[in-house]
Design a protein around this motif. Structure first.
Motif, short mmCIF file in Angstrom:
data_model
loop_
_atom_site.label_atom_id
_atom_site.label_comp_id
_atom_site.label_asym_id
_atom_site.label_seq_id
_atom_site.Cartn_x
_atom_site.Cartn_y
_atom_site.Cartn_z
N ALA A 271 0.84 -1.19 0.00
CA ALA A 271 0.00 0.00 0.00
C ALA A 271 0.87 1.24 0.00
O ALA A 271 2.08 1.18 0.13
N GLY A 272 0.21 2.39 -0.16
CA GLY A 272 0.94 3.66 -0.13
C GLY A 272 1.24 4.15 -1.50
O GLY A 272 0.90 3.56 -2.50
N GLY A 273 1.97 5.30 -1.60
CA GLY A 273 2.32 5.86 -2.90
C GLY A 273 1.25 6.78 -3.40
O GLY A 273 0.23 7.02 -2.77
N ALA B 187 -1.79 8.33 -5.68
CA ALA B 187 -3.08 7.80 -6.05
C ALA B 187 -3.10 7.37 -7.50
O ALA B 187 -3.88 6.55 -7.91
N GLU B 188 -2.22 7.94 -8.32
CA GLU B 188 -2.16 7.58 -9.74
C GLU B 188 -0.72 7.26 -10.10
O GLU B 188 0.19 7.99 -9.74
N THR B 189 -0.51 6.16 -10.77
CA THR B 189 0.84 5.77 -11.15
C THR B 189 1.05 6.02 -12.62
O THR B 189 0.12 6.12 -13.40
N LYS B 190 2.31 6.11 -13.02
CA LYS B 190 2.66 6.37 -14.41
C LYS B 190 3.50 5.23 -14.95
O LYS B 190 4.23 4.57 -14.22
N SER B 191 3.39 5.01 -16.27
CA SER B 191 4.19 3.97 -16.90
C SER B 191 5.63 4.43 -16.99
O SER B 191 5.92 5.61 -16.88
N PRO B 192 6.57 3.51 -17.20
CA PRO B 192 7.99 3.87 -17.21
C PRO B 192 8.29 4.92 -18.28
O PRO B 192 7.81 4.82 -19.40
N PRO B 193 9.06 5.95 -17.95
CA PRO B 193 9.42 6.96 -18.93
C PRO B 193 10.19 6.35 -20.08
O PRO B 193 11.02 5.47 -19.89
N ALA B 194 9.93 6.83 -21.29
CA ALA B 194 10.61 6.31 -22.48
C ALA B 194 11.92 7.03 -22.74
O ALA B 194 12.73 6.59 -23.53
N ASN B 195 12.14 8.17 -22.08
CA ASN B 195 13.31 8.99 -22.39
C ASN B 195 14.32 9.02 -21.25
O ASN B 195 14.94 10.05 -20.98
N GLU B 196 14.47 7.90 -20.57
CA GLU B 196 15.46 7.86 -19.49
C GLU B 196 16.86 8.03 -20.08
O GLU B 196 17.16 7.55 -21.17
N ALA B 197 17.73 8.70 -19.35
CA ALA B 197 19.10 8.88 -19.82
C ALA B 197 19.78 7.53 -19.97
O ALA B 197 19.53 6.61 -19.22
N ALA B 198 20.64 7.44 -20.97
CA ALA B 198 21.34 6.18 -21.25
C ALA B 198 22.14 5.76 -20.02
O ALA B 198 22.84 6.56 -19.41
N GLY B 199 22.01 4.51 -19.67
CA GLY B 199 22.77 3.97 -18.56
C GLY B 199 22.09 4.13 -17.22
O GLY B 199 22.51 3.53 -16.24
N GLU B 200 21.04 4.95 -17.13
CA GLU B 200 20.35 5.15 -15.87
C GLU B 200 19.22 4.13 -15.73
O GLU B 200 18.53 3.80 -16.69
N VAL C 191 3.47 1.18 -6.15
CA VAL C 191 2.17 1.10 -6.80
C VAL C 191 1.10 0.87 -5.74
O VAL C 191 1.18 -0.08 -4.95
N ASP C 192 0.11 1.73 -5.73
CA ASP C 192 -0.97 1.63 -4.76
C ASP C 192 -2.00 0.63 -5.25
O ASP C 192 -2.85 0.95 -6.07
N MET C 193 -1.91 -0.57 -4.74
CA MET C 193 -2.86 -1.61 -5.14
C MET C 193 -4.07 -1.68 -4.21
O MET C 193 -4.88 -2.60 -4.32
N SER C 194 -4.19 -0.69 -3.31
CA SER C 194 -5.34 -0.68 -2.40
C SER C 194 -6.53 0.07 -2.99
O SER C 194 -7.65 -0.06 -2.51
N LYS C 195 -6.28 0.84 -4.05
CA LYS C 195 -7.40 1.57 -4.66
C LYS C 195 -8.22 0.62 -5.53
O LYS C 195 -7.67 -0.25 -6.21
#
Length: 444
Positions: free
Chosen positions: A25-27, A29-42, A49-53
């Motif tokens: 629980a926690g986090g 209220a709305e989660t986001k999908s993984p960013p597509a533009n992460e810096a190389a190597g990061e 993820v709030d699975m209680s909602k």
């Protein structure tokens, strides 16, 4: 387990053990999908993820509703009580999916079977690359069976991971102990070849008190070409392989020898599970390692041995790709969906499903050791036979092309088995029929 099993359960549903691990629980209220533009190597940090909602996820079901409830529904509710699962489907075909999409159905998660399904899902825009989730959490793919994971990887164009392996396809040789005892013949053993099995079948193919007993039924016909990792379609030539690959000839020679045993040819050549389970006139039956129907059959005194192998393919079992888990790229609940997929592929669930008779796709020995442990009567069986052969990775084939190319296969078995055509003529006719069907698909 090709692996839709709709209608197979003939016994009372096994009570599913409730999961005791509490949901995270926690986090936000709305989660986001993984960013597509992460810096190389990061490596991006996985969000909490709030699975209680309360959310509702639509899950495509590859089997009967009863089996889905055992393997997925009850387990998700126990782990994530605020997640509601709506099921659609009951068996994967491309046309089935297309009808659902045409009706406006939004599907979030998929339980589907067989390796060619990924190609169809990609063509329909329903295959989501899970690599970003895997990287951000350091998710360990090496825990999966090597051959099952390789079949998933083989479906990628640029190294994508479109699915998590979930269950593997295993098969065994079922045999009726009463018939072997009746005729004073030794039971089948692990490690036999098909030629040795034919010799054994001759000893228990007999007529007794007006009843014709057959030593060996052909069982599930797909197992033979799967053991050879044999594709009916060659993407390099764009044609069927019945004439170009001599292994088809070897399979058909086995078919000819099988039905040449006096008394072993039935009135109609089909995959005769009823002859083994109900009529009890078949001594040996090669079939998927799915034991519920056999354990539920009345007065059936049986055991199992490892699936026999061809002389030139020793140790090679059937396809590992019984079923996989996928997520739609259009789902609104990507992070929640990933949590569900991870949970279903966890040791916890794989062990639980293994205990009720569904072969796990993970390497964990404990999952294999507990295979079938909760099935009443399984303690009498030679369960090590299930994992005796190695699983054999299958070639990558687009689903519609595979279906078109394999269509003449069973009629060819029937023609050869009934002495209606010789092997060479049957292979030539099958090649022509398959090539015509392939050409029709490519001309659309």
């Amino acid at each position: 387990m090709n692996h839709t099993r709709k209608g197979y359960l003939t016994w009372a549903t096994i009570l599913v053990t409730a999961m005791t691990i509490s949901a995270c629980a926690g986090g936000a209220a709305e989660t986001k999908s993984p960013p597509a533009n992460e810096a190389a190597g990061e490596t991006p940090k996985a969000p909490v993820v709030d699975m209680s909602k309360p959310i509702t996820l639509t899950f495509f079901n590859n089997a009967s509703n009863e089996i889905f409830e055992q393997e997925i529904g009850a387990r998700i509710r126990a782990k994530y009580p605020n997640v509601t699962i709506k099921t659609v489907g009951n068996g994967f075909t491309r046309s089935n999916i297309e009808k659902l999409l045409a009706s406006g159905e939004q599907i979030d998660l998929f339980w589907i079977g067989f390796q060619e399904s990924i190609a169809d899902m990609k063509a329909l825009g329903l295959a989501m690359d899970l690599t970003a989730f895997i990287k951000r959490e350091g998710y360990d793919l090496s825990r999966f069976d090597d051959s099952a994971l390789q079949m998933v990887k083989d479906q990628s164009d640029k190294g994508e991971i479109f699915a998590l392996p979930w269950q593997v396809g295993s098969a065994v040789l079922f045999y009726n102990k009463d018939l072997f005892d009746k005729f004073g013949v030794s039971y089948p053993k692990d490690g036999m070849t098909w030629n040795e099995t034919l010799e054994l079948a001759k000893k228990v193919t007999r007529s007794d008190n007006g009843v014709q007993y057959r030593g060996l039924d052909i069982g599930l016909t797909r197992h033979f070409y799967q053991q050879y990792a044999l594709s009916p379609y060659d993407p390099k030539t764009g044609k069927a392989t019945y004439l170009s690959d001599p292994r088809w000839n070897r399979i058909m020679q086995f078919v000819k020898d099988l039905y040449a045993i006096p008394g072993n040819r039935p009135e109609k050549i089909v995959e005769d599970r009823a002859g083994f389970m109900q009529q009890k006139v078949v001594a040996m039956l090669p079939w998927s390692a799915y034991f519920q129907p056999f354990l539920g059959a009345q007065d059936l005194n049986f055991n199992i041995a490892a699936l026999p192998v061809f002389d030139d393919a020793k140790g090679q079992g059937v396809s590992p790709a019984a079923s996989i888990l996928m997520m739609s790229p259009s789902t609104k609940y990507k992070d929640e969906g990933w949590e569900i997929l991870k949970f279903l592929a966890s040791d916890e669930v794989e062990i639980g499903n293994s205990r009720i008779g569904f072969p796990p796709a993970i390497k964990l020995q404990a999952a294999k050791d507990q295979f079938g442990a909760d099935l009443p009567g399984v303690e009498k069986l030679n369960m090590k036979a299930v994992f005796h052969n190695k699983l054999t990775p299958q070639p990558v084939i687009r689903g519609d092309l595979h279906s078109a190319a394999i269509r003449p296969y069973v009629p060819m078995i029937q023609n050869i088995g009934n002495d209606k055509a010789d092997i060479n003529t049957s292979l030539r006719d099958s090649q022509e029929a398959a090539d015509k069907a392939i050409q029709e698909i490519n001309s659309r």
